[in-house]
Motif scaffolding. Structure first.
Motif, PDB file in Angstrom:
ATOM      1  N   GLY A 248       0.821  -1.058   0.038  1.00  0.00           N
ATOM      2  CA  GLY A 248      -0.044  -0.039  -0.147  1.00  0.00           C
ATOM      3  C   GLY A 248       0.917   1.268   0.036  1.00  0.00           C
ATOM      4  N   VAL A 249       1.814   1.300   0.671  1.00  0.00           N
ATOM      5  CA  VAL A 249       2.913   2.565   1.053  1.00  0.00           C
ATOM      6  C   VAL A 249       3.503   2.645  -0.466  1.00  0.00           C
ATOM      7  CG1 VAL A 249       5.114   3.307   1.944  1.00  0.00           C
ATOM      8  CG2 VAL A 249       3.061   2.405   3.384  1.00  0.00           C
ATOM      9  N   LEU A 250       4.062   1.506  -1.032  1.00  0.00           N
ATOM     10  CA  LEU A 250       4.640   1.417  -2.397  1.00  0.00           C
ATOM     11  C   LEU A 250       3.714   2.150  -3.527  1.00  0.00           C
ATOM     12  CD1 LEU A 250       6.591  -1.614  -2.731  1.00  0.00           C
ATOM     13  CD2 LEU A 250       7.389   0.575  -1.851  1.00  0.00           C
ATOM     14  N   LEU A 251       2.338   1.847  -3.472  1.00  0.00           N
ATOM     15  CA  LEU A 251       1.454   2.293  -4.465  1.00  0.00           C
ATOM     16  C   LEU A 251       0.991   3.718  -4.308  1.00  0.00           C
ATOM     17  CD1 LEU A 251      -0.525   1.820  -6.792  1.00  0.00           C
ATOM     18  CD2 LEU A 251      -2.355   0.863  -5.178  1.00  0.00           C
ATOM     19  N   ARG A 252       0.885   4.039  -2.965  1.00  0.00           N
ATOM     20  CA  ARG A 252       0.439   5.472  -2.741  1.00  0.00           C
ATOM     21  C   ARG A 252       1.307   6.318  -2.640  1.00  0.00           C
ATOM     22  NH1 ARG A 252      -2.410   2.299   1.004  1.00  0.00           N
ATOM     23  NH2 ARG A 252      -1.119   3.115   2.652  1.00  0.00           N
ATOM     24  N   ARG A 253       2.613   6.073  -2.135  1.00  0.00           N
ATOM     25  CA  ARG A 253       3.890   7.140  -1.868  1.00  0.00           C
ATOM     26  C   ARG A 253       4.968   6.932  -2.740  1.00  0.00           C
ATOM     27  NH1 ARG A 253       4.135   6.912   4.832  1.00  0.00           N
ATOM     28  NH2 ARG A 253       1.849   7.137   5.048  1.00  0.00           N
ATOM     29  N   THR A 254       5.291   5.905  -3.075  1.00  0.00           N
ATOM     30  CA  THR A 254       6.475   5.667  -4.116  1.00  0.00           C
ATOM     31  C   THR A 254       6.002   5.717  -5.626  1.00  0.00           C
ATOM     32  OG1 THR A 254       7.399   4.545  -1.843  1.00  0.00           O
ATOM     33  CG2 THR A 254       8.691   4.468  -4.270  1.00  0.00           C
ATOM     34  N   LEU A 255       5.289   4.924  -6.135  1.00  0.00           N
ATOM     35  CA  LEU A 255       4.608   4.744  -7.359  1.00  0.00           C
ATOM     36  C   LEU A 255       4.421   5.984  -7.967  1.00  0.00           C
ATOM     37  CD1 LEU A 255       4.800   2.440  -9.109  1.00  0.00           C
ATOM     38  CD2 LEU A 255       2.504   2.058  -9.061  1.00  0.00           C
ATOM     39  N   PRO A 256       3.856   7.036  -7.351  1.00  0.00           N
ATOM     40  CA  PRO A 256       3.547   8.469  -8.081  1.00  0.00           C
ATOM     41  C   PRO A 256       4.974   8.898  -8.689  1.00  0.00           C
ATOM     42  CG  PRO A 256       2.197   8.048  -6.125  1.00  0.00           C
ATOM     43  CD  PRO A 256       3.283   6.893  -6.226  1.00  0.00           C
ATOM     44  N   VAL A 257       5.834   8.491  -7.900  1.00  0.00           N
ATOM     45  CA  VAL A 257       7.314   9.155  -8.501  1.00  0.00           C
ATOM     46  C   VAL A 257       7.617   8.696  -9.848  1.00  0.00           C
ATOM     47  CG1 VAL A 257       9.609   9.615  -7.775  1.00  0.00           C
ATOM     48  CG2 VAL A 257       8.085   9.690  -6.021  1.00  0.00           C
ATOM     49  N   VAL A 258       7.373   7.264  -9.904  1.00  0.00           N
ATOM     50  CA  VAL A 258       7.601   6.631 -11.041  1.00  0.00           C
ATOM     51  C   VAL A 258       6.621   7.352 -12.147  1.00  0.00           C
ATOM     52  CG1 VAL A 258       7.626   4.391 -12.337  1.00  0.00           C
ATOM     53  CG2 VAL A 258       8.183   4.403 -10.014  1.00  0.00           C
ATOM     54  N   THR A 259       5.354   7.396 -11.989  1.00  0.00           N
ATOM     55  CA  THR A 259       4.388   7.815 -12.822  1.00  0.00           C
ATOM     56  C   THR A 259       5.150   9.392 -13.402  1.00  0.00           C
ATOM     57  OG1 THR A 259       2.710   6.830 -11.810  1.00  0.00           O
ATOM     58  CG2 THR A 259       2.205   8.679 -12.965  1.00  0.00           C
ATOM     59  N   LEU A 260       5.459  10.082 -12.408  1.00  0.00           N
ATOM     60  CA  LEU A 260       5.751  11.457 -12.834  1.00  0.00           C
ATOM     61  C   LEU A 260       7.034  11.472 -13.735  1.00  0.00           C
ATOM     62  CD1 LEU A 260       5.681  14.581 -12.652  1.00  0.00           C
ATOM     63  CD2 LEU A 260       7.146  14.419 -10.629  1.00  0.00           C
ATOM     64  N   GLY A 261       7.989  10.557 -13.364  1.00  0.00           N
ATOM     65  CA  GLY A 261       9.212  10.219 -14.351  1.00  0.00           C
ATOM     66  C   GLY A 261       8.522   9.775 -15.447  1.00  0.00           C
ATOM     67  N   GLU A 262       7.606   8.749 -15.728  1.00  0.00           N
ATOM     68  CA  GLU A 262       7.192   8.368 -17.041  1.00  0.00           C
ATOM     69  C   GLU A 262       6.354   9.483 -17.753  1.00  0.00           C
ATOM     70  OE1 GLU A 262       8.991   6.182 -16.895  1.00  0.00           O
ATOM     71  OE2 GLU A 262       8.093   4.283 -16.348  1.00  0.00           O
ATOM     72  N   VAL A 263       5.725  10.448 -17.177  1.00  0.00           N
ATOM     73  CA  VAL A 263       5.374  11.645 -17.692  1.00  0.00           C
ATOM     74  C   VAL A 263       6.055  12.734 -18.400  1.00  0.00           C
ATOM     75  CG1 VAL A 263       3.802  13.719 -17.552  1.00  0.00           C
ATOM     76  CG2 VAL A 263       2.958  11.228 -16.316  1.00  0.00           C
ATOM     77  N   VAL A 264       7.073  12.971 -17.675  1.00  0.00           N
ATOM     78  CA  VAL A 264       8.426  13.783 -18.014  1.00  0.00           C
ATOM     79  C   VAL A 264       8.835  12.958 -19.394  1.00  0.00           C
ATOM     80  CG1 VAL A 264      10.754  14.503 -17.622  1.00  0.00           C
ATOM     81  CG2 VAL A 264       8.748  14.442 -15.974  1.00  0.00           C
ATOM     82  N   LEU A 265       9.143  11.755 -19.377  1.00  0.00           N
ATOM     83  CA  LEU A 265       9.680  11.013 -20.686  1.00  0.00           C
ATOM     84  C   LEU A 265       8.828  11.336 -21.838  1.00  0.00           C
ATOM     85  CD1 LEU A 265      11.360   7.764 -19.365  1.00  0.00           C
ATOM     86  CD2 LEU A 265      12.689   9.780 -19.992  1.00  0.00           C
ATOM     87  N   THR A 266       7.512  11.003 -21.588  1.00  0.00           N
ATOM     88  CA  THR A 266       6.613  11.335 -22.527  1.00  0.00           C
ATOM     89  C   THR A 266       6.327  12.736 -23.237  1.00  0.00           C
ATOM     90  OG1 THR A 266       5.141   9.756 -21.369  1.00  0.00           O
ATOM     91  CG2 THR A 266       3.977  11.081 -23.242  1.00  0.00           C
ATOM     92  N   VAL A 267       6.638  13.690 -22.311  1.00  0.00           N
ATOM     93  CA  VAL A 267       6.757  14.894 -22.714  1.00  0.00           C
ATOM     94  C   VAL A 267       8.072  15.394 -23.486  1.00  0.00           C
ATOM     95  CG1 VAL A 267       7.182  17.664 -22.134  1.00  0.00           C
ATOM     96  CG2 VAL A 267       5.401  16.054 -20.799  1.00  0.00           C
ATOM     97  N   ILE A 268       9.097  14.676 -23.062  1.00  0.00           N
ATOM     98  CA  ILE A 268      10.280  14.815 -23.963  1.00  0.00           C
ATOM     99  C   ILE A 268      10.193  14.257 -25.371  1.00  0.00           C
ATOM    100  CG2 ILE A 268      12.841  13.950 -24.073  1.00  0.00           C
ATOM    101  CD1 ILE A 268      12.862  14.190 -20.764  1.00  0.00           C
ATOM    102  N   ALA A 269       9.462  12.979 -25.283  1.00  0.00           N
ATOM    103  CA  ALA A 269       9.467  12.450 -26.654  1.00  0.00           C
ATOM    104  C   ALA A 269       8.482  13.070 -27.660  1.00  0.00           C
ATOM    105  CB  ALA A 269       8.687  11.002 -26.495  1.00  0.00           C
ATOM    106  N   PHE A 270       7.547  13.854 -27.068  1.00  0.00           N
ATOM    107  CA  PHE A 270       6.787  14.664 -28.137  1.00  0.00           C
ATOM    108  C   PHE A 270       7.138  16.317 -28.285  1.00  0.00           C
ATOM    109  CE2 PHE A 270       3.707  11.417 -26.992  1.00  0.00           C
ATOM    110  CZ  PHE A 270       3.370  10.983 -28.634  1.00  0.00           C
ATOM    111  N   ALA A 271       7.732  16.746 -27.394  1.00  0.00           N
ATOM    112  CA  ALA A 271       8.521  18.095 -27.206  1.00  0.00           C
ATOM    113  C   ALA A 271       9.845  18.396 -27.596  1.00  0.00           C
ATOM    114  CB  ALA A 271       7.930  18.812 -26.129  1.00  0.00           C
ATOM    115  N   ALA A 272      10.668  17.444 -27.199  1.00  0.00           N
ATOM    116  CA  ALA A 272      12.124  17.890 -27.393  1.00  0.00           C
ATOM    117  C   ALA A 272      12.674  18.162 -28.840  1.00  0.00           C
ATOM    118  CB  ALA A 272      13.110  16.849 -26.695  1.00  0.00           C
TER     119      ALA A 272
END
Length: 302
Positions: A278-302
């Protein structure tokens, strides 16, 4: 009388709790982004079909995993809700949904081949299904075979979908893309090892020999951290060569933060107090999600 399955049960069985759907969408569109850098290309029929196929080939195997893992999840304090949702839906129904979704994913990529004469997406889709079936289904069931299982799941969930989307655009792969996708896949393998740390006791009880069961939670977390470092190196190298140092640093920053959190969890795990699912899902995994979103922005905007 047992409670009937509901929409929330379908969400749980397909592992669609926030923030996981954001991750899945990122993996589904990465190929198009890194191939074209043009968000408008998403609306092309072949690319749109590849994105739909990717989503089906990501959530379908997750439902398969939840249905097959019911005996283990019933013994897990944090993941019992998965077994309850699968039981309400019905194990046979969950399995049928999973196989149907994977079949639809394959058919969709076959349509890309027939419509555009691009057959690599179908081959990669078949590799995703093959890897996920081998990961989940006896007699092979790679999930109980240590790091081999983590590798199969991590690559099939992230690396292969990115390749599928990329090849659907008709763009040729180059060295930088191989580095980026390989780095992302290695990061995914490391996170798969990390994600199974809280499952150690339940997996051991049911004979599922994940790295945490084979090596112990502390050593498994150490292996996960090493894999995360290797993935960051490959990803950063690819981003640097393709987009330059600024985008590379931006693409690595959040994932490096996740690695830092995983390293800090080593001492906690060594004290026999590993983080819960539960802690991994609620507190740590959102960090991964943010990282994947940043990579998506790079893929389309860089």
């Amino acid at each position: 009388m047992p409670r009937l399955a509901s929409w929330p049960d379908l969400v749980v069985v397909h592992r669609l709790q926030f923030p996981l759907p954001v991750n899945y969408l990122c993996y589904a569109v990465w190929g198009c982004g890194f191939a074209t850098g043009d968000a408008a290309r998403i609306l092309e029929p072949a690319v749109l079909a590849a994105i739909l196929a990717n989503l089906l080939l990501i959530i379908g195997p997750l439902a398969l995993n939840v249905a097959i893992d019911m005996p283990t999840d019933t013994r897990h304090a944090d993941k019992g809700y998965l077994a309850i949702a699968a039981a309400r839906l019905g194990r046979r129904r969950a399995l049928a949904l999973s196989w149907t979704e994977m079949a639809l994913g394959l058919l969709t990529t076959a349509g890309v081949g027939l419509g555009r004469d691009r057959w690599w997406p179908l081959a990669i889709a078949a590799a995703i299904v093959g890897a996920q079936v081998l990961y989940n289904v006896e007699p092979v069931r790679l999930k109980r075979r240590g790091l081999l299982g983590s590798t199969a799941f991590g690559v099939a969930s992230v690396g292969f979908p990115a390749l599928l989307g990329y090849t659907a655009t008709g763009t040729s792969l180059d060295t930088t893309v191989w580095l980026i996708f390989t780095g992302a896949a290695v990061l995914s393998v490391g996170r798969t090892v990390w994600w199974a740390i809280p499952d150690h006791a339940a997996d051991a009880e049911t004979g599922v020999m994940t790295p945490a069961v084979r090596c112990g939670p502390v050593r498994a977390l150490g292996v996960a951290c090493l894999l995360l470092q290797a993935g960051l190196f490959l990803l950063g190298w690819g981003l640097w060569r393709r987009y330059g140092p600024v985008w590379s640093v931006l693409g690595l920053a959040v994932h490096a933060l996740f690695l830092g959190r995983a390293i800090r969890q080593l001492s906690q795990t060594a004290r026999r107090n590993p983080p819960t699912a539960g802690v991994l899902l609620r507190r740590t995994l959102p960090v991964v999600t943010l990282g994947e979103v940043v990579l998506t922005v790079i893929a389309f905007a860089a």
